[in-house]
Design an enzyme around this catalytic site. Structure first.
Site, short mmCIF file in Angstrom:
data_model
loop_
_atom_site.label_atom_id
_atom_site.label_comp_id
_atom_site.label_asym_id
_atom_site.label_seq_id
_atom_site.Cartn_x
_atom_site.Cartn_y
_atom_site.Cartn_z
N GLU A 1 -4.95 2.57 0.32
CA GLU A 1 -3.50 2.78 0.40
C GLU A 1 -2.77 1.93 -0.64
OE1 GLU A 1 -1.63 2.21 4.23
OE2 GLU A 1 0.10 3.40 3.60
N GLU B 1 3.55 -6.27 0.36
CA GLU B 1 2.39 -6.13 1.25
C GLU B 1 1.06 -6.27 0.53
OE1 GLU B 1 2.89 -3.21 4.42
OE2 GLU B 1 4.99 -3.00 3.86
N HIS C 1 6.22 3.58 0.76
CA HIS C 1 5.87 2.64 -0.31
C HIS C 1 6.25 3.20 -1.68
CE1 HIS C 1 3.84 -0.01 2.48
NE2 HIS C 1 3.14 1.01 2.95
N HIS D 1 0.53 9.56 3.91
CA HIS D 1 1.44 9.10 4.96
C HIS D 1 2.86 9.59 4.67
CE1 HIS D 1 -0.76 5.36 6.76
NE2 HIS D 1 -1.11 6.49 7.35
N GLU E 1 3.97 8.34 9.93
CA GLU E 1 3.90 6.92 10.24
C GLU E 1 5.31 6.40 10.48
OE1 GLU E 1 1.20 3.39 8.57
OE2 GLU E 1 2.58 4.15 7.08
#
Ligand SMILES: [Mn+2]
Length: 294
Positions: free
Chosen positions: A147, A153, A183, A206, A241
């Protein structure tokens, strides 16, 4: 597209067997055909029972995780990297044992806000760890997907272009990218172009809104996203998500900085997301058909 799925954190923080079984039932009840679990400590759960339950409901299981700091395979000290490799191997085997088909997430570094630049040696260590894990995953019948996440992150893979370079360096064609609209909205100049760049190396997707809440309540241009997914003929899973303080755990919720409740009731959220994704996909198909007309 492949199966439409939902992240288990819509239903449960995942601390108990009953919570996970309930999440499987709720996902099936809402018509989702795959569920994503956060990393499970295999010793705490009856994986065989979860596998049977998922199979009986025809819900496919995927698992995503991020490495802790002390098991960061992008570190430069051998002990930390070795610990990370062991954790990844254990995770692959847990996915196999729960009857799952996929291990994704931030497998290539710690899931944390770094306070330093990545290093060349760390990149090489991470590439080597993922290549070794891919070999273990192939033997276990588990797909590995990495990912690409935002700068807060990880410090290693923030864009699709970086992710593709990383895949090239592993020398493996069985590892793919796991992209996420939340993201991409932060890091990519053009998220739809990033999807087209990934092309057939996109292995998992996602769908998340810019505030991680209800789809359509934020700034993400989902029309362009679904146009791009159709353009690359994406046939793998799409998973919704969303996180809220309505459902928390001590790991993922903190790492993802979930400090507010973007929703409090999960049933209407899950129903809305499924309808939203199906509608956006249908609209994209109609646009495509109209544009193809002479
Ligand atoms: Mn994600």
């Amino acid at each position: 597209m492949g199966r439409l799925g939902i992240h288990s954190f819509v239903w449960t923080g995942g601390q108990t067997q009953q919570g996970l079984e309930n999440a499987l039932e709720k996902s099936a009840e809402h018509g989702y055909r795959t569920i994503e679990f956060a990393y499970l400590r295999p010793e705490l759960f009856d994986l065989d029972r979860l596998a049977k339950k998922a199979q009986s409901l025809d819900v496919q299981i995927g698992v995503t995780m991020g490495l802790p700091r002390d098991k960061d395979v992008s570190a430069t000290d051998a002990q930390t990297v070795e610990g990370g490799k062991r954790m990844l191997a254990d995770a692959v085997h847990a996915v196999r044992d729960i009857g799952g088909n996929k291990l994704g997430g931030i497998l290539y570094s710690a899931h944390t806000k770094y306070d330093r630049q990545p290093t060349e040696d760390g990149w090489k260590n991470s590439v080597e760890a993922i290549a070794e894990t891919a070999e273990i995953a192939r033997a276990a019948g588990v797909d590995l997907v990495l990912e690409v996440v935002n700068r807060f992150e990880t410090n290693l893979l923030n864009t699709t272009a970086q992710g593709l370079k990383f895949l090239d360096d592993t020398g493996r064609d069985d590892v793919r990218l796991h992209l996420d609209t939340f993201h991409m909205n932060i890091e990519e100049a053009n998220p739809a172009a990033a999807i087209r760049l990934a092309g057939d190396r996109l292995g998992y997707f996602h769908i998340g809104e810019s505030n991680r809440g209800y789809l359509g309540d934020g700034v993400i241009d989902f029309d362009r996203i679904f146009d791009a997914l159709l353009d690359i003929d994406y046939q793998r899973d799409i998973v919704f998500e969303s996180f809220s303080t309505a459902v928390v755990d001590e790991g993922l919720s903190l790492a993802c900085a979930i400090w507010r409740d973007t929703w409090t009731e999960n049933d209407p959220l899950a129903a809305h997301a499924k309808g939203f994704i199906e509608q956006k996909m249908a609209e994209a198909k109609r646009r495509r058909a109209t544009n193809a007309r002479p």
